[in-house]
Write a protein that holds these residues in place. Structure first.
Motif, PDB file in Angstrom:
ATOM      1  N   ILE A 134     -55.032 -43.901  67.534  1.00 45.29           N
ATOM      2  CA  ILE A 134     -53.985 -44.875  67.198  1.00 45.29           C
ATOM      3  C   ILE A 134     -52.588 -44.277  67.402  1.00 45.29           C
ATOM      4  O   ILE A 134     -51.652 -44.964  67.821  1.00 45.29           O
ATOM      5  CB  ILE A 134     -54.145 -45.331  65.727  1.00 45.29           C
ATOM      6  CG1 ILE A 134     -55.507 -46.005  65.509  1.00 45.29           C
ATOM      7  CG2 ILE A 134     -53.001 -46.258  65.315  1.00 45.29           C
ATOM      8  CD1 ILE A 134     -55.722 -47.277  66.253  1.00 45.29           C
ATOM      9  N   LYS A 138     -48.690 -47.968  70.391  1.00 50.03           N
ATOM     10  CA  LYS A 138     -49.320 -49.276  70.590  1.00 50.03           C
ATOM     11  C   LYS A 138     -49.547 -49.601  72.068  1.00 50.03           C
ATOM     12  O   LYS A 138     -50.618 -50.061  72.456  1.00 50.03           O
ATOM     13  CB  LYS A 138     -48.455 -50.360  69.929  1.00 50.03           C
ATOM     14  CG  LYS A 138     -49.134 -51.710  69.831  1.00 50.03           C
ATOM     15  CD  LYS A 138     -48.304 -52.692  69.009  1.00 50.03           C
ATOM     16  CE  LYS A 138     -48.414 -52.402  67.538  1.00 50.03           C
ATOM     17  NZ  LYS A 138     -47.801 -53.464  66.705  1.00 50.03           N
ATOM     18  N   LYS A 164     -56.571 -48.925  57.643  1.00 53.16           N
ATOM     19  CA  LYS A 164     -55.834 -50.158  57.305  1.00 53.16           C
ATOM     20  C   LYS A 164     -54.341 -49.973  57.500  1.00 53.16           C
ATOM     21  O   LYS A 164     -53.678 -50.810  58.110  1.00 53.16           O
ATOM     22  CB  LYS A 164     -56.101 -50.538  55.839  1.00 53.16           C
ATOM     23  CG  LYS A 164     -57.520 -51.015  55.576  1.00 53.16           C
ATOM     24  CD  LYS A 164     -57.693 -51.315  54.091  1.00 53.16           C
ATOM     25  CE  LYS A 164     -59.163 -51.445  53.743  1.00 53.16           C
ATOM     26  NZ  LYS A 164     -59.390 -51.534  52.303  1.00 53.16           N
ATOM     27  N   HIS A 165     -53.795 -48.860  56.992  1.00 49.79           N
ATOM     28  CA  HIS A 165     -52.334 -48.702  57.044  1.00 49.79           C
ATOM     29  C   HIS A 165     -51.839 -48.279  58.426  1.00 49.79           C
ATOM     30  O   HIS A 165     -50.642 -48.193  58.648  1.00 49.79           O
ATOM     31  CB  HIS A 165     -51.851 -47.741  55.951  1.00 49.79           C
ATOM     32  CG  HIS A 165     -52.092 -46.296  56.244  1.00 49.79           C
ATOM     33  ND1 HIS A 165     -53.270 -45.666  55.907  1.00 49.79           N
ATOM     34  CD2 HIS A 165     -51.320 -45.371  56.854  1.00 49.79           C
ATOM     35  CE1 HIS A 165     -53.204 -44.405  56.292  1.00 49.79           C
ATOM     36  NE2 HIS A 165     -52.044 -44.200  56.866  1.00 49.79           N
ATOM     37  N   LEU A 166     -52.752 -48.030  59.360  1.00 51.44           N
ATOM     38  CA  LEU A 166     -52.337 -47.746  60.736  1.00 51.44           C
ATOM     39  C   LEU A 166     -52.525 -48.961  61.642  1.00 51.44           C
ATOM     40  O   LEU A 166     -52.553 -48.845  62.859  1.00 51.44           O
ATOM     41  CB  LEU A 166     -53.105 -46.543  61.300  1.00 51.44           C
ATOM     42  CG  LEU A 166     -52.722 -45.190  60.697  1.00 51.44           C
ATOM     43  CD1 LEU A 166     -53.531 -44.070  61.326  1.00 51.44           C
ATOM     44  CD2 LEU A 166     -51.229 -44.900  60.877  1.00 51.44           C
ATOM     45  N   GLY A 167     -52.667 -50.131  61.033  1.00 53.69           N
ATOM     46  CA  GLY A 167     -52.584 -51.359  61.816  1.00 53.69           C
ATOM     47  C   GLY A 167     -53.892 -51.987  62.237  1.00 53.69           C
ATOM     48  O   GLY A 167     -53.969 -52.638  63.270  1.00 53.69           O
ATOM     49  N   SER A 168     -54.943 -51.840  61.404  1.00 52.00           N
ATOM     50  CA  SER A 168     -56.232 -52.429  61.793  1.00 52.00           C
ATOM     51  C   SER A 168     -56.143 -53.950  61.906  1.00 52.00           C
ATOM     52  O   SER A 168     -56.727 -54.546  62.818  1.00 52.00           O
ATOM     53  CB  SER A 168     -57.324 -52.044  60.788  1.00 52.00           C
ATOM     54  OG  SER A 168     -56.991 -52.483  59.486  1.00 52.00           O
ATOM     55  N   ASP A 169     -55.391 -54.582  60.988  1.00 54.88           N
ATOM     56  CA  ASP A 169     -55.329 -56.045  61.015  1.00 54.88           C
ATOM     57  C   ASP A 169     -54.548 -56.556  62.228  1.00 54.88           C
ATOM     58  O   ASP A 169     -54.947 -57.528  62.877  1.00 54.88           O
ATOM     59  CB  ASP A 169     -54.700 -56.576  59.720  1.00 54.88           C
ATOM     60  CG  ASP A 169     -55.588 -56.307  58.506  1.00 54.88           C
ATOM     61  OD1 ASP A 169     -56.764 -55.932  58.710  1.00 54.88           O
ATOM     62  OD2 ASP A 169     -55.118 -56.448  57.368  1.00 54.88           O
ATOM     63  N   SER A 170     -53.444 -55.865  62.571  1.00 56.15           N
ATOM     64  CA  SER A 170     -52.682 -56.309  63.737  1.00 56.15           C
ATOM     65  C   SER A 170     -53.463 -56.027  65.019  1.00 56.15           C
ATOM     66  O   SER A 170     -53.376 -56.790  65.983  1.00 56.15           O
ATOM     67  CB  SER A 170     -51.302 -55.639  63.784  1.00 56.15           C
ATOM     68  OG  SER A 170     -51.415 -54.244  63.919  1.00 56.15           O
ATOM     69  N   LEU A 171     -54.261 -54.947  65.030  1.00 54.56           N
ATOM     70  CA  LEU A 171     -55.087 -54.668  66.207  1.00 54.56           C
ATOM     71  C   LEU A 171     -56.157 -55.750  66.366  1.00 54.56           C
ATOM     72  O   LEU A 171     -56.396 -56.242  67.471  1.00 54.56           O
ATOM     73  CB  LEU A 171     -55.748 -53.291  66.091  1.00 54.56           C
ATOM     74  CG  LEU A 171     -56.633 -52.896  67.273  1.00 54.56           C
ATOM     75  CD1 LEU A 171     -55.825 -52.823  68.566  1.00 54.56           C
ATOM     76  CD2 LEU A 171     -57.342 -51.573  67.006  1.00 54.56           C
ATOM     77  N   TRP A 174     -54.457 -58.771  67.786  1.00 58.01           N
ATOM     78  CA  TRP A 174     -54.141 -58.590  69.205  1.00 58.01           C
ATOM     79  C   TRP A 174     -55.389 -58.745  70.074  1.00 58.01           C
ATOM     80  O   TRP A 174     -55.342 -59.407  71.115  1.00 58.01           O
ATOM     81  CB  TRP A 174     -53.501 -57.212  69.430  1.00 58.01           C
ATOM     82  CG  TRP A 174     -53.242 -56.932  70.881  1.00 58.01           C
ATOM     83  CD1 TRP A 174     -52.201 -57.393  71.637  1.00 58.01           C
ATOM     84  CD2 TRP A 174     -54.060 -56.150  71.769  1.00 58.01           C
ATOM     85  NE1 TRP A 174     -52.313 -56.944  72.941  1.00 58.01           N
ATOM     86  CE2 TRP A 174     -53.449 -56.174  73.046  1.00 58.01           C
ATOM     87  CE3 TRP A 174     -55.247 -55.431  71.606  1.00 58.01           C
ATOM     88  CZ2 TRP A 174     -53.979 -55.520  74.154  1.00 58.01           C
ATOM     89  CZ3 TRP A 174     -55.781 -54.771  72.695  1.00 58.01           C
ATOM     90  CH2 TRP A 174     -55.155 -54.819  73.958  1.00 58.01           C
TER      91      TRP A 174
END
Length: 199
Positions: A134, A138, A164-171, A174
């Motif tokens: 990660i 990005k 989670k805090h490294l952007g799992s939801d935004s990934l 996407w």
């Protein structure tokens, strides 16, 4: 000052060999490690969550460990699917060499440890398991995932572990926007396991 990253092709960190144990309900591996690779002092928590929650890999065909490090994911795949060929890829040459040696030590002769550019273009993967880098940023992450997810065989799936805090939801969002069916397989500790199906 040069800051060393495990995702560099030729790590600048001086070699300091070590050993870690990977103990799972179904296997126990002793793995050679070194400085300049990802998580050299212990098997990373995200990797462990991935290996403890994913379903068994397909028993044959080609499987991919994307960002193999010293090999805990690739060797687990090969142990669980002895009839399959496991492609273990990493840009870090030290990681590739460690993964190769660890596979040999474990007697797992169907692991192919390579730089990503050395994988033949016509290989298609029944499954991809990855603890993706990660921290490469990005844009680079999206390019890397696009490159390899496009090589999933029909009916194949990729399993990615992301903090989670490294952007799992935004990934996850996407991936969905790219037309890749993505679901959350599991959420444990600070990690999510994303399942991405071939489109």
């Amino acid at each position: 000052m040069h800051v060393a990253h495990y995702f560099e092709e030729s790590p600048q960190a001086a070699s300091r060999p070590g050993m870690v144990n990977l103990v799972l309900p179904d296997l126990h591996l002793r793995l050679e490690t070194d400085r300049g690779v990802f998580s050299p002092d212990r098997v990373d928590s995200g990797t462990r969550v991935l290996l403890e929650t994913v379903p068994p890999p397909p028993g044959e065909g080609d499987l991919l460990d994307l960002g193999c490090g010293y090999g805990p994911i690739a060797l687990t795949m090969a142990s669980r699917a002895p009839g399959a060929t496991v492609w273990a890829v990493d840009v870090n040459r030290r990681s590739v060499e460690l993964c190769k040696r660890n596979a040999e030590s474990a007697g797992l002769d169907k692991v192919r440890s390579l730089h990503p550019d050395e994988v033949p273009d016509d290989v298609r993967f029944q499954a991809i398991w990855s603890n993706p880098a990660i921290r490469i940023g990005k844009t680079a992450l999206h390019e890397m995932l696009t490159r390899w997810l496009d090589r999933l065989a029909p009916g194949g799936s990729a399993y990615l572990v992301v903090q989670k805090h490294l952007g799992s939801d935004s990934l996850q969002r996407w991936l969905g926007e790219q037309g890749r069916p993505t679901s959350r397989l599991a959420s444990r500790a600070a990690y999510r396991i994303l399942k991405v199906d071939a489109r």
